[in-house]
Design a protein around this motif. Structure first.
Motif, PDB file in Angstrom:
ATOM      1  N   GLN A 142      46.546-105.746  91.747  1.00 57.39           N
ATOM      2  CA  GLN A 142      45.649-105.091  92.693  1.00 57.39           C
ATOM      3  C   GLN A 142      46.011-103.650  92.988  1.00 57.39           C
ATOM      4  O   GLN A 142      45.157-102.866  93.368  1.00 57.39           O
ATOM      5  CB  GLN A 142      45.586-105.882  93.998  1.00 57.39           C
ATOM      6  N   VAL A 143      47.265-103.280  92.775  1.00 54.56           N
ATOM      7  CA  VAL A 143      47.669-101.889  93.048  1.00 54.56           C
ATOM      8  C   VAL A 143      47.189-100.933  91.978  1.00 54.56           C
ATOM      9  O   VAL A 143      47.188 -99.727  92.192  1.00 54.56           O
ATOM     10  CB  VAL A 143      49.195-101.741  93.250  1.00 54.56           C
ATOM     11  N   GLY A 144      46.775-101.439  90.817  1.00 55.98           N
ATOM     12  CA  GLY A 144      46.227-100.550  89.801  1.00 55.98           C
ATOM     13  C   GLY A 144      46.907-100.648  88.460  1.00 55.98           C
ATOM     14  O   GLY A 144      47.155-101.733  87.949  1.00 55.98           O
ATOM     15  N   ALA A 145      47.223 -99.486  87.905  1.00 59.03           N
ATOM     16  CA  ALA A 145      47.810 -99.413  86.569  1.00 59.03           C
ATOM     17  C   ALA A 145      48.911 -98.362  86.550  1.00 59.03           C
ATOM     18  O   ALA A 145      48.811 -97.328  87.199  1.00 59.03           O
ATOM     19  CB  ALA A 145      46.740 -99.061  85.543  1.00 59.03           C
ATOM     20  N   ARG A 146      49.930 -98.635  85.785  1.00 56.54           N
ATOM     21  CA  ARG A 146      51.055 -97.721  85.620  1.00 56.54           C
ATOM     22  C   ARG A 146      50.898 -97.019  84.284  1.00 56.54           C
ATOM     23  O   ARG A 146      50.678 -97.661  83.257  1.00 56.54           O
ATOM     24  CB  ARG A 146      52.355 -98.514  85.641  1.00 56.54           C
ATOM     25  N   ILE A 147      51.000 -95.701  84.307  1.00 59.03           N
ATOM     26  CA  ILE A 147      50.981 -94.914  83.080  1.00 59.03           C
ATOM     27  C   ILE A 147      52.422 -94.484  82.823  1.00 59.03           C
ATOM     28  O   ILE A 147      52.977 -93.683  83.576  1.00 59.03           O
ATOM     29  CB  ILE A 147      50.092 -93.660  83.221  1.00 59.03           C
ATOM     30  N   VAL A 148      53.032 -95.051  81.798  1.00 56.56           N
ATOM     31  CA  VAL A 148      54.394 -94.677  81.425  1.00 56.56           C
ATOM     32  C   VAL A 148      54.279 -93.563  80.391  1.00 56.56           C
ATOM     33  O   VAL A 148      53.549 -93.690  79.415  1.00 56.56           O
ATOM     34  CB  VAL A 148      55.183 -95.863  80.849  1.00 56.56           C
ATOM     35  N   LEU A 149      54.988 -92.474  80.625  1.00 56.36           N
ATOM     36  CA  LEU A 149      54.931 -91.308  79.745  1.00 56.36           C
ATOM     37  C   LEU A 149      56.284 -91.050  79.101  1.00 56.36           C
ATOM     38  O   LEU A 149      57.324 -91.216  79.754  1.00 56.36           O
ATOM     39  CB  LEU A 149      54.541 -90.063  80.544  1.00 56.36           C
ATOM     40  N   VAL A 150      56.268 -90.637  77.838  1.00 60.24           N
ATOM     41  CA  VAL A 150      57.468 -90.185  77.152  1.00 60.24           C
ATOM     42  C   VAL A 150      57.146 -88.815  76.577  1.00 60.24           C
ATOM     43  O   VAL A 150      56.218 -88.673  75.776  1.00 60.24           O
ATOM     44  CB  VAL A 150      57.911 -91.150  76.031  1.00 60.24           C
TER      45      VAL A 150
ATOM     46  N   ASP B 293      56.593 -91.871  85.037  1.00 61.82           N
ATOM     47  CA  ASP B 293      55.411 -92.700  85.181  1.00 61.82           C
ATOM     48  C   ASP B 293      54.553 -92.235  86.341  1.00 61.82           C
ATOM     49  O   ASP B 293      55.008 -91.508  87.216  1.00 61.82           O
ATOM     50  CB  ASP B 293      55.760 -94.173  85.315  1.00 61.82           C
ATOM     51  N   LEU B 294      53.305 -92.628  86.282  1.00 59.20           N
ATOM     52  CA  LEU B 294      52.326 -92.322  87.312  1.00 59.20           C
ATOM     53  C   LEU B 294      51.554 -93.592  87.611  1.00 59.20           C
ATOM     54  O   LEU B 294      51.404 -94.448  86.736  1.00 59.20           O
ATOM     55  CB  LEU B 294      51.334 -91.256  86.819  1.00 59.20           C
ATOM     56  N   MET B 295      51.045 -93.698  88.818  1.00 55.99           N
ATOM     57  CA  MET B 295      50.202 -94.831  89.168  1.00 55.99           C
ATOM     58  C   MET B 295      48.748 -94.382  89.281  1.00 55.99           C
ATOM     59  O   MET B 295      48.464 -93.331  89.852  1.00 55.99           O
ATOM     60  CB  MET B 295      50.647 -95.444  90.500  1.00 55.99           C
ATOM     61  N   ALA B 296      47.860 -95.188  88.728  1.00 53.98           N
ATOM     62  CA  ALA B 296      46.418 -94.974  88.821  1.00 53.98           C
ATOM     63  C   ALA B 296      45.831 -96.155  89.591  1.00 53.98           C
ATOM     64  O   ALA B 296      46.377 -97.260  89.540  1.00 53.98           O
ATOM     65  CB  ALA B 296      45.807 -94.891  87.430  1.00 53.98           C
ATOM     66  N   PRO B 297      44.722 -95.947  90.283  1.00 49.84           N
ATOM     67  CA  PRO B 297      44.141 -97.047  91.059  1.00 49.84           C
ATOM     68  C   PRO B 297      43.515 -98.149  90.198  1.00 49.84           C
ATOM     69  O   PRO B 297      43.265 -99.239  90.697  1.00 49.84           O
ATOM     70  CB  PRO B 297      43.083 -96.365  91.925  1.00 49.84           C
ATOM     71  N   SER B 298      43.307 -97.882  88.909  1.00 48.95           N
ATOM     72  CA  SER B 298      42.729 -98.891  88.017  1.00 48.95           C
ATOM     73  C   SER B 298      43.054 -98.531  86.572  1.00 48.95           C
ATOM     74  O   SER B 298      43.413 -97.386  86.263  1.00 48.95           O
ATOM     75  CB  SER B 298      41.209 -98.950  88.186  1.00 48.95           C
ATOM     76  N   VAL B 299      42.900 -99.500  85.692  1.00 45.46           N
ATOM     77  CA  VAL B 299      43.092 -99.257  84.263  1.00 45.46           C
ATOM     78  C   VAL B 299      42.038 -98.260  83.783  1.00 45.46           C
ATOM     79  O   VAL B 299      42.342 -97.359  82.995  1.00 45.46           O
ATOM     80  CB  VAL B 299      43.028-100.576  83.458  1.00 45.46           C
TER      81      VAL B 299
END
Length: 104
Positions: A35-43, A51-57
């Motif tokens: 429910q918190v959304g989606a995590r964008i893991v960056l390299v 990483d960043l959090m987005a409210p949805s995929v």
């Protein structure tokens, strides 16, 4: 929808900035975290990760598309091999896993 587009645009700017600061490129992986959304893991190109959090995929996908980065389906061995960790990460991992310094 407008809120998603605004948030995606902000995330895209953050992703682009991350890439510019870390070798001029980045790749990512999007993970649904409920429910918190989606995590964008960056390299980054230099091996720095974040990483960043987005409210949805959907928002995460919009952001990564706008930023123009490669997005992998999984955080696989090839992607993990690019990650470079420093003393902070090792100290923090030791604190979590084997009772070492907490890093806090």
């Amino acid at each position: 929808m407008a809120d998603t587009s605004k948030r995606a645009a902000k995330l895209a700017r953050e992703i682009t900035g991350f890439a510019q600061r870390h070798g001029g490129s980045a790749e990512g992986q999007i993970a649904y975290v409920g429910q918190v959304g989606a995590r964008i893991v960056l390299v980054g190109g230099d091996g720095t990760w974040g990483d960043l959090m987005a409210p949805s995929v959907e928002c995460a996908k919009q952001a990564t598309e706008s930023a123009g980065i490669t997005v992998r389906d999984t955080f696989d061995g090839e992607m993990a091999e690019k990650v470079r960790t420093g003393p902070y990460e090792w100290s923090r991992m030791a604190g979590i896993q084997v009772g070492g310094p907490s890093g806090s």
